[in-house]
Motif scaffolding. Structure first.
Motif, PDB file in Angstrom:
ATOM      1  N   GLU A  15      11.967  34.133  35.226  1.00 37.82           N
ATOM      2  CA  GLU A  15      12.184  32.935  34.413  1.00 37.82           C
ATOM      3  C   GLU A  15      12.156  31.671  35.265  1.00 37.82           C
ATOM      4  N   ALA A  16      12.766  31.716  36.456  1.00 36.36           N
ATOM      5  CA  ALA A  16      12.770  30.534  37.335  1.00 36.36           C
ATOM      6  C   ALA A  16      11.354  30.192  37.788  1.00 36.36           C
ATOM      7  N   LEU A  17      10.549  31.199  38.099  1.00 36.95           N
ATOM      8  CA  LEU A  17       9.159  30.946  38.491  1.00 36.95           C
ATOM      9  C   LEU A  17       8.370  30.351  37.329  1.00 36.95           C
ATOM     10  N   THR A  18       8.591  30.869  36.131  1.00 40.88           N
ATOM     11  CA  THR A  18       7.908  30.359  34.944  1.00 40.88           C
ATOM     12  C   THR A  18       8.315  28.908  34.681  1.00 40.88           C
ATOM     13  N   ALA A  20       9.216  26.832  36.816  1.00 39.08           N
ATOM     14  CA  ALA A  20       8.634  26.002  37.877  1.00 39.08           C
ATOM     15  C   ALA A  20       7.134  25.780  37.668  1.00 39.08           C
ATOM     16  N   GLY A  21       6.599  26.328  36.572  1.00 38.00           N
ATOM     17  CA  GLY A  21       5.195  26.096  36.260  1.00 38.00           C
ATOM     18  C   GLY A  21       4.244  27.190  36.704  1.00 38.00           C
ATOM     19  N   GLU A  22       4.770  28.289  37.205  1.00 39.08           N
ATOM     20  CA  GLU A  22       3.915  29.389  37.646  1.00 39.08           C
ATOM     21  C   GLU A  22       3.485  30.237  36.444  1.00 39.08           C
ATOM     22  N   VAL A  23       2.297  30.810  36.541  1.00 45.34           N
ATOM     23  CA  VAL A  23       1.833  31.791  35.558  1.00 45.34           C
ATOM     24  C   VAL A  23       2.270  33.150  36.096  1.00 45.34           C
ATOM     25  N   VAL A  24       3.118  33.836  35.346  1.00 36.79           N
ATOM     26  CA  VAL A  24       3.749  35.054  35.848  1.00 36.79           C
ATOM     27  C   VAL A  24       3.464  36.234  34.921  1.00 36.79           C
ATOM     28  N   SER A  85      20.646  31.833  42.852  1.00 34.86           N
ATOM     29  CA  SER A  85      19.865  32.442  43.930  1.00 34.86           C
ATOM     30  C   SER A  85      18.406  32.592  43.520  1.00 34.86           C
ATOM     31  N   CYS A  86      18.162  32.890  42.254  1.00 26.92           N
ATOM     32  CA  CYS A  86      16.784  33.031  41.776  1.00 26.92           C
ATOM     33  C   CYS A  86      16.061  31.691  41.793  1.00 26.92           C
ATOM     34  N   ALA A  87      16.752  30.631  41.408  1.00 24.37           N
ATOM     35  CA  ALA A  87      16.144  29.294  41.440  1.00 24.37           C
ATOM     36  C   ALA A  87      15.820  28.892  42.872  1.00 24.37           C
ATOM     37  N   THR A  88      16.691  29.249  43.811  1.00 26.35           N
ATOM     38  CA  THR A  88      16.435  28.942  45.220  1.00 26.35           C
ATOM     39  C   THR A  88      15.196  29.664  45.715  1.00 26.35           C
ATOM     40  N   VAL A  89      15.077  30.949  45.415  1.00 24.25           N
ATOM     41  CA  VAL A  89      13.902  31.723  45.842  1.00 24.25           C
ATOM     42  C   VAL A  89      12.640  31.175  45.181  1.00 24.25           C
ATOM     43  N   ALA A  94       7.534  28.234  45.703  1.00 22.02           N
ATOM     44  CA  ALA A  94       6.710  27.104  45.258  1.00 22.02           C
ATOM     45  C   ALA A  94       6.291  26.200  46.415  1.00 22.02           C
ATOM     46  N   THR A  95       7.052  26.195  47.512  1.00 25.27           N
ATOM     47  CA  THR A  95       6.718  25.307  48.633  1.00 25.27           C
ATOM     48  C   THR A  95       5.619  25.869  49.530  1.00 25.27           C
ATOM     49  N   VAL A  96       5.266  27.131  49.351  1.00 25.46           N
ATOM     50  CA  VAL A  96       4.223  27.730  50.188  1.00 25.46           C
ATOM     51  C   VAL A  96       2.871  27.284  49.628  1.00 25.46           C
TER      52      VAL A  96
END
Length: 120
Positions: A15-18, A20-24, A85-89, A94-96
């Motif tokens: 959910e945090a990746l999604t 952040a705008g990622e397609v998961v 912790s999930c939001a941090t990861v 996202a920074t890579v």
């Protein structure tokens, strides 16, 4: 870029990746229980990046079993169901800037990247 998240990734990180705008694509949701080979096939078909906590995929990358136009993010941090912790990861991932073509390890020291096919 598509992220394929392995079964061992908690829903909160997906959910945090999604968010952040990622397609998961989450393996646990779309095809739970598939083999590692089927996961690699899915990643290759989509030219995606696999996000996992499974060190076995890291060993596969070291043996050259990942297509060069795909990627692997290996999380070596304890991530639980807490959203912080999930939001941090998710922010770290996202920074890579370039997640394809290599193994990216996320641990308590930050991130490190090694291109596929290059020795340690």
């Amino acid at each position: 870029m598509i992220l394929v998240t392995d079964e061992n990734i908690p829903r909160q990180l997906v959910e945090a990746l999604t968010e952040a705008g990622e397609v998961v694509i989450w393996i646990r949701r779309v095809c739970p229980g598939i083999s590692d080979e089927a996961v690699l096939d899915m990643v290759a078909e989509r030219r995606a990046v696999l996000v996992t906590q499974d060190k076995g995929f890291g060993r596969r990358a070291e043996r050259g079993e990942f297509p060069p136009d795909c990627g692997l993010v290996l999380i070596r941090l304890p991530i639980g169901p807490d959203t912080e912790s999930c939001a941090t990861v998710a922010r770290i991932i996202a920074t890579v800037p370039d997640r394809r073509g290599g193994l990216i390890v996320v641990d308590d020291g930050g991130t490190r990247r090694r291109e596929f096919g290059r020795p340690r």
